[in-house]
Design an enzyme around this catalytic site. Structure first.
Site, PDB file in Angstrom:
ATOM      1  CB  SER A  58      -1.059   0.001   1.227  1.00  0.00           C
ATOM      2  OG  SER A  58      -0.247   0.096   2.314  1.00  0.00           O
ATOM      3  CG  LEU A  80      -4.794   0.012 -20.721  1.00  0.00           C
ATOM      4  CD1 LEU A  80      -3.715  -0.533 -20.027  1.00  0.00           C
ATOM      5  CD2 LEU A  80      -4.256   1.314 -21.674  1.00  0.00           C
ATOM      6  CB  ALA A  81     -10.703  -0.390 -20.194  1.00  0.00           C
ATOM      7  NE  ARG A  82     -11.180  -7.437 -20.733  1.00  0.00           N
ATOM      8  CZ  ARG A  82     -11.145  -8.401 -21.504  1.00  0.00           C
ATOM      9  NH1 ARG A  82     -10.063  -9.110 -21.469  1.00  0.00           N
ATOM     10  NH2 ARG A  82     -11.939  -8.358 -22.649  1.00  0.00           N
ATOM     11  NE  ARG A  84     -12.960  -3.331 -12.137  1.00  0.00           N
ATOM     12  CZ  ARG A  84     -12.615  -4.550 -12.429  1.00  0.00           C
ATOM     13  NH1 ARG A  84     -12.595  -4.917 -13.561  1.00  0.00           N
ATOM     14  NH2 ARG A  84     -12.519  -5.448 -11.399  1.00  0.00           N
ATOM     15  CG  ASN A 176      -2.704  -6.800 -10.799  1.00  0.00           C
ATOM     16  OD1 ASN A 176      -3.450  -6.057 -11.664  1.00  0.00           O
ATOM     17  ND2 ASN A 176      -2.489  -7.756 -10.160  1.00  0.00           N
ATOM     18  NE  ARG A 181      -3.921  -7.315 -19.242  1.00  0.00           N
ATOM     19  CZ  ARG A 181      -4.898  -7.922 -19.741  1.00  0.00           C
ATOM     20  NH1 ARG A 181      -4.804  -8.978 -20.734  1.00  0.00           N
ATOM     21  NH2 ARG A 181      -6.229  -7.681 -19.417  1.00  0.00           N
TER      22      ARG A 181
END
EC number: 2.1.1.148
Length: 215
Positions: A58, A80-82, A84, A176, A181
């Site tokens: 964090s 890419l939009a996944r 969020r 992440n 990716r």
């Protein structure tokens, strides 16, 4: 600017948070400010130890990166939009499809027309798919030349149509993204994008992400 020749992806790093912001956040927890070396080797080791090795990730959310991404397909944009936990400002088809108006036809499907079309569409290793994208691009051009409203015409846009966006993401979310990716199982285009994003990072920040590159 970093360019991926194969995909014609262009990445510009617009802004990034200095590392000392993250180390300050970590030292806030223990009130160990007196041990700081103002973003030097001690603070970098602290970020690596706490953020990466101890998984107190964090604290990495205090680091933000702002990229300008050019040349990806709308298919890649959907993937890419996944992710969020990021911010997106995307080139609007409502206002920009006029870029196809008044251009000569993209047909017949010869080398010259494919080269012209590649300014607007992402080509693949599959000739049949490329031909279909070329015809879709020409269909879209003809629709626009017939003065169909952009908001209606965009329904005929191929998934291969290129777009661009401003993309902002924090370091934890970028870890992440890169882990998922850069995998060889990822879509080839978003994998190229992920590697290009990593290469666009400041050299002194890459230690935060290196272990998340899965190539």
């Amino acid at each position: 600017m970093v360019e991926n020749i194969a995909c014609k992806i262009h990445i510009t790093l617009l802004h990034y948070t200095p590392l000392e912001v993250c180390s300050h956040a970590i030292r806030t927890c223990w009130q160990s400010f007196d041990k700081s070396d103002n973003g030097g080797q001690k603070d970098m080791e602290l970020i690596d130890r706490v953020g990466n090795k101890f998984k107190h990730a964090s604290t990495l959310e205090h680091l933000h990166y702002n990229f300008y991404i050019q040349g990806i397909s709308r298919a890649c944009l959907q993937e890419l939009a996944r992710h969020r936990m990021a911010s997106f400002s995307v080139k609007s088809s409502r206002y920009t499809l006029k870029e196809l108006k008044n251009l000569p036809s993209f047909l017949p499907a010869n080398a010259e027309n494919l080269a012209r079309a590649e300014e607007f569409i992402v080509l693949t290793s599959n000739e049949q798919v490329n031909l279909a994208s070329l015809h879709a691009l020409e269909n879209l051009r003809q629709i626009l030349c017939n003065n169909v409203n952009n908001d209606i015409a965009k329904f005929a846009m191929p998934e291969s149509y290129r777009t661009e966006l401003s993309f902002s993401i924090n370091a934890r979310s970028l870890q992440n993204f890169l882990a998922l990716r850069t995998s060889k199982s990822a879509l080839w285009e978003i994998r190229a994008l992920a590697l290009a994003l990593f290469n666009a990072l400041p050299e002194e920040h890459r230690f935060i992400f290196e272990e998340h590159i899965t190539q």
